[in-house]
Structure formats: structure tokens, C-alpha cells
Design a protein around this motif. Structure first.
Motif, PDB file in Angstrom:
ATOM      1  N   GLY A   1     111.947  25.960   6.635  1.00  0.00           N
ATOM      2  CA  GLY A   1     112.018  27.197   5.873  1.00  0.00           C
ATOM      3  C   GLY A   1     113.348  27.484   5.214  1.00  0.00           C
ATOM      4  O   GLY A   1     113.534  28.558   4.638  1.00  0.00           O
ATOM      5  N   VAL A   2     114.292  26.549   5.294  1.00  0.00           N
ATOM      6  CA  VAL A   2     115.569  26.733   4.612  1.00  0.00           C
ATOM      7  C   VAL A   2     115.344  26.629   3.103  1.00  0.00           C
ATOM      8  O   VAL A   2     114.675  25.715   2.631  1.00  0.00           O
ATOM      9  N   SER A   3     115.898  27.554   2.359  1.00  0.00           N
ATOM     10  CA  SER A   3     115.652  27.576   0.916  1.00  0.00           C
ATOM     11  C   SER A   3     116.407  26.457   0.213  1.00  0.00           C
ATOM     12  O   SER A   3     117.378  25.907   0.739  1.00  0.00           O
ATOM     13  N   VAL A   4     115.942  26.142  -0.995  1.00  0.00           N
ATOM     14  CA  VAL A   4     116.602  25.119  -1.799  1.00  0.00           C
ATOM     15  C   VAL A   4     118.050  25.515  -2.082  1.00  0.00           C
ATOM     16  O   VAL A   4     118.979  24.702  -2.004  1.00  0.00           O
ATOM     17  N   ALA A   5     118.261  26.804  -2.402  1.00  0.00           N
ATOM     18  CA  ALA A   5     119.617  27.266  -2.692  1.00  0.00           C
ATOM     19  C   ALA A   5     120.530  27.115  -1.482  1.00  0.00           C
ATOM     20  O   ALA A   5     121.701  26.721  -1.608  1.00  0.00           O
ATOM     21  N   GLU A   6     120.018  27.408  -0.300  1.00  0.00           N
ATOM     22  CA  GLU A   6     120.845  27.339   0.908  1.00  0.00           C
ATOM     23  C   GLU A   6     121.277  25.914   1.240  1.00  0.00           C
ATOM     24  O   GLU A   6     122.323  25.708   1.861  1.00  0.00           O
ATOM     25  N   THR A   7     120.495  24.915   0.829  1.00  0.00           N
ATOM     26  CA  THR A   7     120.900  23.539   1.095  1.00  0.00           C
ATOM     27  C   THR A   7     122.151  23.162   0.312  1.00  0.00           C
ATOM     28  O   THR A   7     122.839  22.196   0.666  1.00  0.00           O
ATOM     29  N   LEU A   8     122.461  23.916  -0.746  1.00  0.00           N
ATOM     30  CA  LEU A   8     123.703  23.653  -1.487  1.00  0.00           C
ATOM     31  C   LEU A   8     124.926  23.873  -0.607  1.00  0.00           C
ATOM     32  O   LEU A   8     125.972  23.235  -0.813  1.00  0.00           O
ATOM     33  N   LEU A   9     124.809  24.769   0.362  1.00  0.00           N
ATOM     34  CA  LEU A   9     125.933  25.009   1.267  1.00  0.00           C
ATOM     35  C   LEU A   9     126.265  23.768   2.085  1.00  0.00           C
ATOM     36  O   LEU A   9     127.427  23.548   2.449  1.00  0.00           O
ATOM     37  N   MET A  10     125.244  22.941   2.399  1.00  0.00           N
ATOM     38  CA  MET A  10     125.493  21.687   3.102  1.00  0.00           C
ATOM     39  C   MET A  10     126.456  20.810   2.304  1.00  0.00           C
ATOM     40  O   MET A  10     127.380  20.207   2.861  1.00  0.00           O
ATOM     41  N   VAL A  11     126.215  20.739   1.007  1.00  0.00           N
ATOM     42  CA  VAL A  11     127.037  19.896   0.149  1.00  0.00           C
ATOM     43  C   VAL A  11     128.475  20.424   0.092  1.00  0.00           C
ATOM     44  O   VAL A  11     129.438  19.661   0.163  1.00  0.00           O
ATOM     45  N   ALA A  12     128.608  21.738  -0.024  1.00  0.00           N
ATOM     46  CA  ALA A  12     129.944  22.332  -0.094  1.00  0.00           C
ATOM     47  C   ALA A  12     130.730  22.078   1.185  1.00  0.00           C
ATOM     48  O   ALA A  12     131.917  21.724   1.151  1.00  0.00           O
ATOM     49  N   ILE A  13     130.095  22.221   2.331  1.00  0.00           N
ATOM     50  CA  ILE A  13     130.767  21.996   3.613  1.00  0.00           C
ATOM     51  C   ILE A  13     131.151  20.531   3.773  1.00  0.00           C
ATOM     52  O   ILE A  13     132.236  20.197   4.266  1.00  0.00           O
ATOM     53  N   ALA A  14     130.268  19.626   3.346  1.00  0.00           N
ATOM     54  CA  ALA A  14     130.555  18.196   3.466  1.00  0.00           C
ATOM     55  C   ALA A  14     131.771  17.786   2.653  1.00  0.00           C
ATOM     56  O   ALA A  14     132.443  16.798   2.990  1.00  0.00           O
ATOM     57  N   SER A  15     132.093  18.527   1.598  1.00  0.00           N
ATOM     58  CA  SER A  15     133.255  18.196   0.769  1.00  0.00           C
ATOM     59  C   SER A  15     134.555  18.284   1.560  1.00  0.00           C
ATOM     60  O   SER A  15     135.513  17.567   1.271  1.00  0.00           O
ATOM     61  N   ILE A  16     134.582  19.145   2.569  1.00  0.00           N
ATOM     62  CA  ILE A  16     135.783  19.258   3.398  1.00  0.00           C
ATOM     63  C   ILE A  16     136.016  17.955   4.149  1.00  0.00           C
ATOM     64  O   ILE A  16     137.140  17.444   4.220  1.00  0.00           O
ATOM     65  N   GLY A  17     134.944  17.407   4.715  1.00  0.00           N
ATOM     66  CA  GLY A  17     135.061  16.128   5.420  1.00  0.00           C
ATOM     67  C   GLY A  17     135.480  15.002   4.492  1.00  0.00           C
ATOM     68  O   GLY A  17     136.320  14.174   4.847  1.00  0.00           O
ATOM     69  N   ALA A  18     134.914  14.981   3.281  1.00  0.00           N
ATOM     70  CA  ALA A  18     135.278  13.941   2.321  1.00  0.00           C
ATOM     71  C   ALA A  18     136.749  14.039   1.935  1.00  0.00           C
ATOM     72  O   ALA A  18     137.451  13.025   1.817  1.00  0.00           O
ATOM     73  N   ALA A  19     137.239  15.259   1.743  1.00  0.00           N
ATOM     74  CA  ALA A  19     138.643  15.449   1.368  1.00  0.00           C
ATOM     75  C   ALA A  19     139.579  15.008   2.491  1.00  0.00           C
ATOM     76  O   ALA A  19     140.618  14.380   2.243  1.00  0.00           O
ATOM     77  N   TRP A  20     139.217  15.322   3.719  1.00  0.00           N
ATOM     78  CA  TRP A  20     140.059  14.943   4.862  1.00  0.00           C
ATOM     79  C   TRP A  20     140.163  13.428   4.992  1.00  0.00           C
ATOM     80  O   TRP A  20     141.244  12.876   5.194  1.00  0.00           O
TER      81      TRP A  20
END
Length: 433
Positions: A397-416
């Protein structure tokens, strides 16, 4: 940068560039036509549409996880140009099945051809990067890698637009198109100059056991810190890209209330952005293979995704059916949505291109294909996990828009991870030869 474009006049680069271009175009012509056909003409349920896109994305990536080890061994032990001719011949037969799936609206056949195209690409993938250090000079590799990436995403743009326009109402033309492009790709692939195994390396004994060879290859690569960090950073990028690409059509249709023209526009903007970022980073680095801009690029990517999420949550759906492209672009908030997409893509191109060049210039030439193959295995594993997680979240039931937050959070790991790589290694300390 002008010197890099001069490579397009050289036989040691142009046929490979054109072969990769046509392959990427055909992949995306087929995938885009398939997704648009299923999303807008076969299914009429948002959950089924989002699930299909996630499954299709994972199914295309799965062969990279399964067969990259074999592909890397073959590329390092055989003439890479010969392998190109074989895989491009196979593409013709695969696209016969894909064309039939489009004509018959047969989802199992469509997915079977998609999986087979993934197998085809998993064998071509190590070659397109590993052949560059063999045919290019050391100071040309970053420029050549950037051109390959830029050309690939321009091909993605063209294939995506063509597939989007043809997938719903002109799938007969799409079916003929994928077959014709496969034939042309085989002709051009036959022009790639020979790229035999390095003579200064000991003969490579093939291990045909898929699981054992994959584990051995990844283990032999990831124990080297600089390669581990670069592969981990690239994997973050592709996991993020897998989520975004899978969600574009459902996002456009079910959240923004727009038709397939706008879905095609989104994929086109993303493709152009990555191509721009690929060329821009080569200018900034002036041909040097460094990760100095990668952390900032990853953070920028996350911020753009976060702003995209904010704009999507503020969106008001139309009441009278799906908007066409003309109506969509007249909405003031649409300008910010498109700006964010472009920013994500430019940042992504700037992030990933130096890391691919890094993989092929910091190992002996006799090991480049296996290094790229190990990278593909880890990347595909990350993308499959992302597709599985996306499917589970959508079903929960997670919305399509809310899955964008996954991508934003993952960027922190990629930057580190990119920062760790930059601090640990520069173009002098890690270069081989």
C-alpha cells in the motif's frame, strides 16, 4: 572535449559506439513499447500496472546477476569482437519473439523476450567497457567512456520516445522496428576491430558453473578496497535508477493523471539529463579519472529527488480523464517536476561515468572484462533487490510518490561511499601501468 568527439571518426571506436547505440535503442524501443502497451492497453488497475513494471525491471536485470561471470571470463579469454558478432546475431532471434509478443498482446511472450534481451546484454556489457582500454589510449578512456554513456542515454531517449509513441496504437510498427534494428546492429557489430586476449597474461581457464564462478569472481574483485568502493557506489546508482524507471509510467498515469505522451517525456528528460552529465563530467575532470565530484553529485541527486517528491505530493489530479502533453506542460508545477527530473539525471551521469572509467583503468587490461562483470553482478543484485522491495512496498500500500523517498535516502549512502573512494584513491595512486 573536442578530442573526445574526434574518437567518433576512428574505426577503433566508432563501430563499438554505434553497436552499443543501436543495442540501447532497441532495448528501450522494445521495453517502452511493451510497458506502454501493458499499462495503457492491457491492464486498467494501478496495482497491477506498478507490479508489472517492477517485475519487468527485475526480470531484465536478473540475467546480469546469473551470467555476468561467464560473460567476463569469455571476454577476457576470447576475441571480444567475435563475441560481439555472436550476441548481435542472437539479438535478431530474440526480437522475433519480442515482435510476436507485441503483435499478439501476449504478456508471457513479452516477458520471455525481455529476459532473453537481459541475457544478451549481460554478455555484451563487460565488452563495451573492457574493450575501451584495449583500443584507446590511457588519456582517451574517460572521454570514450563518457561518449559511450552519453550515446547510450541518447539512444535510450530515442528508443523510449519511439516505443512510447508506437506502443499503444502502432505496435505493429514497433514489432517491425525492433527486428530491423537488430539486423542493422548485427551488420555494424561485424565492423568492430579485433580485440584478442592480452598476450602477457596467463591463459584463463573457464569455469562454466554459474554459481561458483560468480562467487569466485565477486570475491576476487571485492577484496580490493578501491574496486569494492567503486562497485558499491555504482550499485547504489543503479538501484536508485531501477526504482525511478519502474515508477515513471505509474507515477505519470496514477499520480499526475497524464497519458503515455507525458510518460515518454519523463523517460526522455531522464535520458537527456544523464547524457548531459556524462559529457559535463569529462570536461570538469579534463580526462583524469577521479571520484572528486561523485559525492557532491550523489547529494545533488538526492536533493532533486526530494524536491520531486514534494512537488508530486502537491499535485492536483485532473477530473476529466488523463491529460495530454500539451495540457501537462501548461501547468506551472509541471515545470518544477521536469526540472527536478533533469537535475536527478544530470547528477546521476556526473556520478557514475568516472566510476566506470575507474574500473577499467585501475586493473590490468587482461582483467578488465572480469572486473566489469563483477561490477555487473553486484549492480544487478542491487537492482533486483530494489525491484523486489519496490514490489513488496507497492503491494503493502505504499504510494508511488512515497517510493521516491527511498531513492533520496539512498543518495546519502552513495555519497558516503564515493567520498571514501575519493579519499582512498586518486588517478596516480590507483592507476595500473
Amino acid at each position: 572535449m573536442q578530442a573526445s568527439f574526434q574518437l567518433l571518426r576512428r574505426r577503433r571506436f566508432l563501430p563499438l559506439f554505434a553497436t552499443q547505440f543501436l543495442g540501447a535503442f532497441n532495448d528501450n524501443l522494445y521495453k517502452s513499447a511493451m510497458v506502454i502497451l501493458v499499462t495503457y492497453a492491457i491492464y486498467s488497475d494501478p496495482t497491477k500496472e506498478a507490479t508489472f513494471n517492477a517485475i519487468a525491471g527485475g526480470l531484465f536485470i536478473l540475467p546480469f546477476f546469473l551470467f555476468s561471470a561467464l560473460a567476463g571470463q569469455l571476454a577476457d579469454s576470447s576475441d571480444k569482437a567475435k563475441i560481439i558478432r555472436i550476441v548481435k546475431t542472437a539479438e535478431i532471434f530474440i526480437m522475433i519473439a519480442g515482435a510476436a509478443g507485441l503483435l499478439l498482446h501476449n504478456i508471457p511472450l513479452l516477458l520471455t523476450a525481455l529476459f532473453a534481451m537481459g541475457v544478451h546484454s549481460s554478455f555484451f556489457g563487460p565488452i563495451k567497457y573492457a574493450i575501451l582500454p584495449q583500443h584507446l589510449k590511457s588519456d582517451e578512456v574517460l572521454g570514450g567512456t563518457g561518449l559511450v554513456e552519453a550515446g547510450t542515454y541518447f539512444a535510450i531517449l530515442m528508443g523510449t520516445i519511439a516505443g512510447g509513441l508506437l506502443g499503444r496504437n502502432h505496435y505493429e510498427i514497433a514489432a517491425a522496428g525492433v527486428l530491423c534494428v537488430a539486423i542493422v546492429g548485427r551488420i555494424v557489430g561485424g565492423m568492430v576491430p579485433p580485440a584478442p586476449p592480452e598476450t602477457d597474461a596467463p591463459p584463463l581457464k573457464m569455469d562454466w558453473h554459474i554459481v561458483r564462478s560468480s562467487i569466485a569472481l565477486v570475491s576476487a574483485t571485492l577484496h580490493i578496497p578501491r574496486l569494492f568502493l567503486s562497485i558499491a557506489a555504482i550499485s547504489f546508482f543503479w538501484a536508485q535508477g531501477a526504482v525511478l524507471a519502474a515508477q515513471f509510467p505509474p507515477l505519470v498515469k496514477n499520480v499526475l493523471g497524464a497519458n503515455e505522451e507525458v510518460a515518454t517525456l519523463f523517460l526522455a528528460i531522464f535520458s537527456v539529463g544523464v547524457a548531459v552529465g556524462s559529457v559535463l563530467i569529462n570536461r570538469l575532470l579534463a580526462g583524469r579519472v577521479l571520484a572528486k565530484y561523485a559525492p557532491a553529485a550523489a547529494i545533488a541527486m538526492g536533493l532533486f529527488v526530494l524536491h520531486l517528491y514534494w512537488n508530486v505530493t502537491q499535485w492536483t489530479q485532473p477530473e476529466n480523464g488523463l491529460m495530454d502533453l500539451h495540457t501537462f506542460i501548461r501547468i506551472p508545477l509541471a515545470e518544477w517536476v521536469m526540472f527536478d527530473l533533469f537535475g536527478v539525471a544530470v547528477s546521476g551521469g556526473m556520478f557514475v561515468v568516472p566510476l566506470y572509467a575507474f574500473l577499467t583503468t585501475t586493473v590490468p587490461k587482461s582483467e578488465t572484462a572480469r572486473t566489469v562483470a563483477a561490477n555487473n553482478i553486484v549492480n544487478s543484485g542491487a537492482m533486483v533487490l530494489a525491484a523486489i522491495l519496490l514490489t513488496v512496498l507497492v503491494q503493502a500500500g505504499v504510494s508511488v510518490a512515497e517510493t521516491l523517498l527511498m531513492v533520496a535516502i539512498a543518495s546519502i549512502g552513495a555519497a558516503w561511499i564515493a567520498w571514501k573512494l575519493h579519499k582512498a584513491c586518486d588517478d596516480e595512486a590507483c592507476r595500473i601501468g
